[in-house]
Design an enzyme around this catalytic site. Sequence first.
Site, PDB file in Angstrom:
ATOM      1  N   GLY A   1       0.792  -1.234   0.000  1.00 50.60           N
ATOM      2  CA  GLY A   1       0.000   0.000   0.000  1.00 50.60           C
ATOM      3  C   GLY A   1       0.818   1.274   0.000  1.00 50.60           C
ATOM      4  O   GLY A   1       0.267   2.361   0.161  1.00 50.60           O
TER       5      GLY A   1
ATOM      6  N   ASN B   1      -2.516  -6.920  -3.275  1.00 49.21           N
ATOM      7  CA  ASN B   1      -2.135  -5.987  -4.339  1.00 49.21           C
ATOM      8  C   ASN B   1      -0.634  -5.988  -4.624  1.00 49.21           C
ATOM      9  O   ASN B   1      -0.217  -5.694  -5.748  1.00 49.21           O
ATOM     10  CB  ASN B   1      -2.593  -4.576  -3.933  1.00 49.21           C
ATOM     11  CG  ASN B   1      -1.911  -3.509  -4.763  1.00 49.21           C
ATOM     12  OD1 ASN B   1      -2.270  -3.271  -5.908  1.00 49.21           O
ATOM     13  ND2 ASN B   1      -0.879  -2.866  -4.204  1.00 49.21           N
TER      14      ASN B   1
ATOM     15  N   TYR C   1       5.830 -12.401 -15.604  1.00 48.28           N
ATOM     16  CA  TYR C   1       4.729 -11.631 -15.006  1.00 48.28           C
ATOM     17  C   TYR C   1       3.372 -12.250 -15.358  1.00 48.28           C
ATOM     18  O   TYR C   1       2.544 -12.510 -14.479  1.00 48.28           O
ATOM     19  CB  TYR C   1       4.831 -10.190 -15.513  1.00 48.28           C
ATOM     20  CG  TYR C   1       3.823  -9.239 -14.937  1.00 48.28           C
ATOM     21  CD1 TYR C   1       3.734  -9.028 -13.567  1.00 48.28           C
ATOM     22  CD2 TYR C   1       2.952  -8.526 -15.772  1.00 48.28           C
ATOM     23  CE1 TYR C   1       2.806  -8.137 -13.036  1.00 48.28           C
ATOM     24  CE2 TYR C   1       2.034  -7.640 -15.262  1.00 48.28           C
ATOM     25  CZ  TYR C   1       1.957  -7.446 -13.894  1.00 48.28           C
ATOM     26  OH  TYR C   1       1.045  -6.558 -13.376  1.00 48.28           O
TER      27      TYR C   1
ATOM     28  N   ALA D   1       2.649 -15.231 -16.378  1.00 47.82           N
ATOM     29  CA  ALA D   1       2.480 -16.567 -15.790  1.00 47.82           C
ATOM     30  C   ALA D   1       2.152 -16.463 -14.303  1.00 47.82           C
ATOM     31  O   ALA D   1       1.276 -17.172 -13.795  1.00 47.82           O
ATOM     32  CB  ALA D   1       3.744 -17.391 -16.007  1.00 47.82           C
TER      33      ALA D   1
ATOM     34  N   ILE E   1      -2.035   1.411 -15.975  1.00 48.48           N
ATOM     35  CA  ILE E   1      -2.577   2.416 -15.045  1.00 48.48           C
ATOM     36  C   ILE E   1      -1.500   3.468 -14.801  1.00 48.48           C
ATOM     37  O   ILE E   1      -0.315   3.138 -14.678  1.00 48.48           O
ATOM     38  CB  ILE E   1      -2.968   1.739 -13.703  1.00 48.48           C
ATOM     39  CG1 ILE E   1      -4.018   0.629 -13.925  1.00 48.48           C
ATOM     40  CG2 ILE E   1      -3.470   2.763 -12.687  1.00 48.48           C
ATOM     41  CD1 ILE E   1      -5.344   1.076 -14.492  1.00 48.48           C
TER      42      ILE E   1
HETATM   43  N1  LIG Z   1       0.536  -0.051 -12.672  1.00 49.23           N
HETATM   44  C1  LIG Z   1      -0.058  -0.741 -13.619  1.00 49.23           C
HETATM   45  O1  LIG Z   1      -0.207  -0.276 -14.768  1.00 49.23           O
HETATM   46  C2  LIG Z   1      -0.616  -2.109 -13.342  1.00 49.23           C
HETATM   47  C3  LIG Z   1      -1.381  -2.743 -14.326  1.00 49.23           C
HETATM   48  C4  LIG Z   1      -1.917  -4.001 -14.063  1.00 49.23           C
HETATM   49  C5  LIG Z   1      -1.718  -4.614 -12.845  1.00 49.23           C
HETATM   50  N2  LIG Z   1      -0.971  -3.989 -11.898  1.00 49.23           N
HETATM   51  C6  LIG Z   1      -0.793  -4.687 -10.615  1.00 49.23           C
HETATM   52  O2  LIG Z   1      -1.210  -3.822  -9.571  1.00 49.23           O
HETATM   53  C7  LIG Z   1      -0.412  -4.028  -8.403  1.00 49.23           C
HETATM   54  C8  LIG Z   1       0.228  -2.711  -7.980  1.00 49.23           C
HETATM   55  O3  LIG Z   1       0.961  -2.192  -9.073  1.00 49.23           O
HETATM   56  P1  LIG Z   1       1.701  -0.779  -8.984  1.00 49.23           P
HETATM   57  O4  LIG Z   1       2.043  -0.376 -10.366  1.00 49.23           O
HETATM   58  O5  LIG Z   1       0.929   0.121  -8.099  1.00 49.23           O
HETATM   59  O6  LIG Z   1       3.048  -1.256  -8.265  1.00 49.23           O
HETATM   60  P2  LIG Z   1       4.200  -0.397  -7.514  1.00 49.23           P
HETATM   61  O7  LIG Z   1       3.983   1.062  -7.660  1.00 49.23           O
HETATM   62  O8  LIG Z   1       5.479  -0.990  -7.978  1.00 49.23           O
HETATM   63  O9  LIG Z   1       3.959  -0.809  -5.993  1.00 49.23           O
HETATM   64  C9  LIG Z   1       4.178  -2.133  -5.598  1.00 49.23           C
HETATM   65  C10 LIG Z   1       3.823  -2.264  -4.143  1.00 49.23           C
HETATM   66  O10 LIG Z   1       4.067  -3.623  -3.746  1.00 49.23           O
HETATM   67  C11 LIG Z   1       4.933  -3.613  -2.611  1.00 49.23           C
HETATM   68  N3  LIG Z   1       5.731  -4.828  -2.588  1.00 49.23           N
HETATM   69  C12 LIG Z   1       6.533  -5.327  -3.552  1.00 49.23           C
HETATM   70  N4  LIG Z   1       7.080  -6.492  -3.148  1.00 49.23           N
HETATM   71  C13 LIG Z   1       6.593  -6.738  -1.903  1.00 49.23           C
HETATM   72  C14 LIG Z   1       6.778  -7.767  -0.948  1.00 49.23           C
HETATM   73  N5  LIG Z   1       7.569  -8.836  -1.183  1.00 49.23           N
HETATM   74  N6  LIG Z   1       6.121  -7.676   0.233  1.00 49.23           N
HETATM   75  C15 LIG Z   1       5.312  -6.635   0.482  1.00 49.23           C
HETATM   76  N7  LIG Z   1       5.100  -5.626  -0.368  1.00 49.23           N
HETATM   77  C16 LIG Z   1       5.738  -5.677  -1.551  1.00 49.23           C
HETATM   78  C17 LIG Z   1       5.762  -2.373  -2.757  1.00 49.23           C
HETATM   79  O11 LIG Z   1       6.323  -1.997  -1.500  1.00 49.23           O
HETATM   80  P3  LIG Z   1       7.641  -1.047  -1.400  1.00 49.23           P
HETATM   81  O12 LIG Z   1       7.313   0.209  -2.143  1.00 49.23           O
HETATM   82  O13 LIG Z   1       7.822  -0.817   0.052  1.00 49.23           O
HETATM   83  O14 LIG Z   1       8.768  -1.813  -2.018  1.00 49.23           O
HETATM   84  C18 LIG Z   1       4.697  -1.389  -3.250  1.00 49.23           C
HETATM   85  O15 LIG Z   1       3.920  -0.942  -2.171  1.00 49.23           O
HETATM   86  C19 LIG Z   1       0.617  -5.106  -8.770  1.00 49.23           C
HETATM   87  O16 LIG Z   1       0.147  -6.362  -8.338  1.00 49.23           O
HETATM   88  C20 LIG Z   1       0.654  -5.040 -10.293  1.00 49.23           C
HETATM   89  O17 LIG Z   1       1.032  -6.266 -10.859  1.00 49.23           O
HETATM   90  C21 LIG Z   1      -0.399  -2.758 -12.113  1.00 49.23           C
END
Ligand SMILES: NC(=O)c1ccc[n+]([C@@H]2O[C@H](COP(=O)([O-])OP(=O)(O)OC[C@H]3O[C@@H](n4cnc5c(N)ncnc54)[C@H](OP(=O)(O)O)[C@@H]3O)[C@@H](O)[C@H]2O)c1
Length: 250
Positions: free
Chosen positions: A15, A92, A157, A159, A190
């Site tokens: 988050g 998430n 990713y 998979a 996004i």
């Molecule tokens: N952005 C997009 O366009 C998009 C599209 C489709 C799906 N998604 C999915 O939506 C979700 C969020 O995406 P996002 O773009 O917002 O990602 P992001 O900005 O990279 O944020 C990822 C979050 O996950 C946390 N995290 C990563 N590894 C972790 C672990 N081992 N334990 C606990 N927390 C962990 C990170 O914490 P830290 O910051 O503390 O490292 C961060 O809070 C993901 O599952 C992604 O696959 C994103």
Amino acid sequence: MYTDLQGKVVVVTGGSKGIGRGLVEAFAKAGSKVYFTYLSSEAQAKQIEDQLLSEGWFARAAQVDGSSLEHVRAYINEIIAAEESIDVLINNAGFIPRGLFLTTTDSIMDKTMDTNFKGVYNYCSVALKYMVLKKQGVILNMTTLSSYLPAKGQSAYSASKAAIESLSKVLAIEYGKYNIRVNTVAPGLIETEIVKSISDQVKSDILSKTPLNRLGNVEDVSNAALFLASDQAKYITGVQLLITGGKHLC
Ligand SMILES: NC(=O)c1ccc[n+]([C@@H]2O[C@H](COP(=O)([O-])OP(=O)(O)OC[C@H]3O[C@@H](n4cnc5c(N)ncnc54)[C@H](OP(=O)(O)O)[C@@H]3O)[C@@H](O)[C@H]2O)c1
């Protein structure tokens, strides 16, 4: 708007930024008690927590590595000790690697599966037991358009997220009788940090195949999550909600 979410105990993984931050803010402002995790972004997580607390909402940040079953078990047990139940679990947290299959190293594959699939598995395996005891619960797992429509450069990713899709549907079948709903939210691109790493050419290619002609934003995802977590969606389980502006059709 979703009054039934008031006072609900909601756990959001990852988050501290991006979509997860949007989820934390949306559920806290819907009146839920939001417990959220981060891995390395402590300052950002604390800032979100402080901001929401100062506005009178409930949010608690904690550093929890979702890929460690031991850490997840300790964290969920702490929340249960404080709240007695978890009403909504939103998995998430994610890692989004890019690269052709033959350039995807073992360590990238492991990190992707551990963060994405194993993280969801860990949280579900611990939290579901409490939901079954209470005969109530909602699980939302964050996947992606590329688990539905695989894309070049996303072997690890896609998979990992397809595995989450499959697990989610099995959980929906097995635990529906306990009044537990399990759905996935699958966004297209996004507007988050990730967009900064994508070239204008790729962005315009995506837009040309997106009927609604814009990228998604964090609010588009949190609006869908609020709906799926609420009683308005009480007969919806086992679905993948695509939030793509229609790109999945093109
Ligand atoms: N952005 C997009 O366009 C998009 C599209 C489709 C799906 N998604 C999915 O939506 C979700 C969020 O995406 P996002 O773009 O917002 O990602 P992001 O900005 O990279 O944020 C990822 C979050 O996950 C946390 N995290 C990563 N590894 C972790 C672990 N081992 N334990 C606990 N927390 C962990 C990170 O914490 P830290 O910051 O503390 O490292 C961060 O809070 C993901 O599952 C992604 O696959 C994103």
